[in-house]
Design an enzyme around this catalytic site. Structure first.
Site, PDB file in Angstrom:
ATOM      1  CG  ASP A 104      26.431 -23.168 -26.704  1.00  0.00           C
ATOM      2  OD1 ASP A 104      26.073 -22.033 -26.080  1.00  0.00           O
ATOM      3  OD2 ASP A 104      25.809 -24.029 -26.466  1.00  0.00           O
ATOM      4  CG  ASP A 113      19.901 -24.139 -23.218  1.00  0.00           C
ATOM      5  OD1 ASP A 113      19.952 -23.916 -24.545  1.00  0.00           O
ATOM      6  OD2 ASP A 113      20.820 -24.118 -22.457  1.00  0.00           O
TER       7      ASP A 113
END
Length: 745
Positions: free
Chosen positions: A504, A566
């Protein structure tokens, strides 16, 4: 091996017709050279340019459908007004100055401060295959796949050389370009702007398509008319970003998904970039893609070089969809290096939306057991597993301290991982795999790493260090930071049976010590990626940047899949995933079915609808805690997981057809067709209720018109009927979705 070389011979100037290159004069029919005229040939594309023998400048002739024989040279308008001859022709690699007031592809500040250049043709070479780019991700192929032409330009006044690389993947109608700039002089110079690709289109109307958005709103297509003047997009965030993607398409105003001409451009790069489109005073449209000039200022000492990232350009005469499919095929076969590029994507469950930071060793084993009982084959432990002195119990601490939190894991990771990998997916003999989340390029001020190495965090002298999500960016341009990341990741992967990494990156870069730091960071990051993926080839790596903040071709070289957004709301995801598919293959998209009401939008959608959208990505997964689900939804999960596994080979290897788009229709539809054409699967959605209306027909694409197809639940129809007439699929709910398989008989 060099196959052909020539040098510029003196000549009188432009001729009325450019000579037809002949195969006998070049190494390959894919790259044909006649004197100083050059042709790159694909199955459906011709890319041609020549040297203006009076100036040594490279002049563009054609980029589009196949042309053969002699081609007429552009008629240059009379020089009246301020624009000189260089500003009245289509230039292949425009430098700055000398009467061309359009945006240059290169701007070099010389030792004496001048920014004028005069790059002239010097020589060229043709080889079979394609060399690697030093320190950068790049497409690859053998002599059977690709041929490369390199043209050397030289500025006799400044002793700057520019080697232009052209690689033609003929099967994909793709021309791949990059530039290597070398300081051949005795003083230092600074490269202030450098485009990987520049192309001047003829005087005609064009539309431009880009992908724009923000966090949780990535990859929304924007189509607009190319106007006189400059327009474009880019990123100054240090990364490719959610805001704009390093992609551009230019299309005829009449071009649609399935018809018309389209030119696509994709920059194989993860840092700040610039896409510039300019319609000049003469009506030519210039497109440039490359490094962001505001974050470059690259100094070159004598003998030093700077290589640009490469830009992949694709031509299609079958509409925007045809362009996309060429990108997809090329990237699956000649960009992604992972063994998982087109195979072995197990359905997974990620712990984040179900547990957040709130777990320990026993709770994750319990969640893994629930996952296995549903048929899940990969369990992924997300954020919150690390930190000793600064435990990662929220996003305020711990980044940089990659040691398991002893309060959560008193016996380390190996013990619970062994328990998890000892489980079996329901009704199979497949052992559950284990994956884990990391954010290696970041650091919290509340961490042991930051207290020991505050100088490793990106900063600009004494200016404040701006926090975002309570964290700072490690300066991966520093070799010691690169080595730190490689070392701790190696130890982590050797510490337990970990077969999947979610990598990430949750913020942009706000302060840099110098403009050139961004590109140095990218070179360091690529070194880290290359080292780790080479060292651990059996690990499935997924990229993530707060969702789609780093969904780019540079990351795809190393990671075969990237988390698309997301935002897991299925209605939003249709737009995001189809927008992303303009250039990137669906096989590369991570897409998950999440709980409702959705965490980002608050919307509640049927579980089948959520599942069907998620399985259009190459990596299908769940983002929830099954224990918190309604009984009916939980009971539906095993069937959806099996369906996702059934369609997955078509997603990973098949051709995508966007039959109707969510921005244009209440009934978005997507078709995937297998490589050999024997199978297909239709995804069809209704996004809002329609009362007292007739039912639209779905018209298929890409089928064999003469063949017969068995359509699941409908009967047997010819390809011609399915494509020219179509089928109706009614819904009896406000929103709905279906998945329909086709078999060629």
């Amino acid at each position: 091996m060099v196959r052909f070389t020539t040098r510029l011979a003196p000549a009188a100037g432009l001729v009325a017709l450019l000579s037809c290159p002949t195969v006998a004069q070049a190494a390959s029919s894919n790259v044909v050279v006649d004197g100083t005229s050059f042709a790159l040939n694909g199955e459906n594309v011709s890319y041609r340019f020549h040297v203006d023998n009076s100036t040594g400048d490279l002049i563009s002739d054609h980029f589009g459908g196949i042309v053969t024989g002699d081609i007429p040279a552009d008629i240059v308008s009379s020089i009246n007004g301020w624009v000189g001859e260089p500003g009245r022709v289509r230039r292949e690699f425009p430098d700055q100055g000398r009467g061309d007031f359009r945006t240059p592809a290169i701007r070099v500040r010389q030792t004496d401060g001048y920014t004028v250049s005069d790059l002239q043709y010097q020589s060229h070479t043709v080889i079979q295959g394609k060399p690697e780019l030093p320190g950068l991700p790049a497409t690859f192929g053998t002599g059977d796949d690709v041929t490369t032409l390199t043209v050397r330009l030289y500025d006799n006044y400044s002793s700057v050389a520019a080697d232009l690389s052209y690689s033609i993947f003929s099967k994909y109608d793709a021309v791949v370009r990059s530039v290597n700039v070398t300081n051949m002089g005795k003083g230092n110079i600074t490269v202030e702007a450098l485009a990987s690709m520049s192309v001047d289109f003829p005087f005609e109307d064009l539309d431009m398509i880009t992908l724009s958005g923000d966090w949780a709103r990535e990859a929304h297509p924007q189509r607009r008319k190319v106007q006189y003047g400059t327009q474009g997009v880019g990123s100054s965030a240090g990364y490719s970003s959610h805001l704009h993607n390093p992609f551009l398409a230019l299309v005829d105003p009449a071009t649609t998904e399935s018809s018309g001409e389209a030119w696509g451009f994709s920059l194989v790069y993860t840092g700040s970039f610039s896409v510039d489109v300019e319609k000049g005073s003469q009506g030519f449209t210039r497109a440039l893609l490359g490094l962001n000039p505001n974050q470059l200022s690259w100094s070159l000492g004598p003998g030093e070089s700077l290589t640009s990232p490469e830009c992949v350009s694709v031509y299609s005469n079958n509409g925007i969809g045809g362009m996309s499919r060429m990108f997809h095929r090329l990237y699956r076969n000649h960009l992604i290096k992972s063994k998982f590029a087109t195979s072995d994507r197990p359905p997974l469950l990620n712990s984040w939306e179900g547990l957040s930071f709130n777990y320990n060793a026993s709770t994750i084993v319990d969640l893994a057991q629930e996952s296995a009982d549903l048929g899940i084959k990969l369990f992924v432990l997300d954020d919150g597993w690390f930190g000793v002195k600064y435990p990662r119990d929220d996003d305020n601490a711990g980044l940089g301290d990659w040691t398991p939190n002893p309060a959560k894991f008193p016996h380390g990771l190996a013990s619970p991982v062994d328990q998890i990998t000892g489980l079996q997916a329901a009704n199979t003999s497949t052992d559950l795999r284990f994956g884990i989340w990391v954010e290696p390029e970041m650091v919290n001020p509340n961490s042991t790493l930051y207290h020991e190495h505050p100088d490793w965090a990106m900063h600009a002298g004494s200016y404040p260090r701006t926090l975002q999500r309570n964290q700072l960016v490690l300066n991966v341009a520093l070799p010691e930071v690169q080595d730190f990341i490689i070392d701790f990741m190696t130890k982590l992967l050797n510490s337990a049976d970990i077969s999947y990494i979610k990598w990430d990156n949750n913020r942009g870069i706000h302060e840099m010590p110098s403009p050139s730091t961004d590109h140095k960071y990218m070179l360091g990051m690529y070194r880290v990626f290359d080292t780790l993926t080479t060292r651990f080839p059996n690990v499935l790596w997924e990229g993530c940047g707060s969702g789609g903040g780093r969904f780019d071709a540079g990351v795809l070289q190393y990671f075969p899949q990237i988390w698309a957004s997301d935002d897991t709301d299925a209605m939003e995801r249709i737009t995001i995933q189809l927008g992303t598919s303009l250039v990137y293959p669906p096989s590369a998209m991570g897409a998950h079915l999440s709980a409702v009401p959705n965490q980002q939008t608050g919307r509640t959608l049927p579980i089948s609808f959520r599942g069907h959208v998620a399985m259009m990505g190459g990596s299908f997964g769940l983002e929830l805690d099954p224990a918190d689900m309604p009984a009916d939804d939980k009971a539906a999960l095993p069937g959806l997981i099996k369906l996702a596994e059934k369609v997955n080979p078509l997603i990973l290897k098949g051709d995508l057809y966007r039959l109707s788009l969510p921005e244009d229709s209440n009934w978005p539809a997507v078709l995937f067709i297998s490589e050999n054409g024997s199978q297909a699967v239709l995804f069809y959605f209704q996004t809002a209720p329609r009362i007292n209306n007739s039912i639209p027909r779905v018209r298929f694409q890409g089928l064999d018109s003469a063949a017969m197809y068995k359509v699941e639940g409908k009967g047997v129809y010819s390809g011609a009927t399915l494509m020219n007439m179509g089928l109706q699929f009614p819904f009896d709910t406000d929103v709905g979705s279906i998945v329909v398989f086709l078999e060629k008989e």
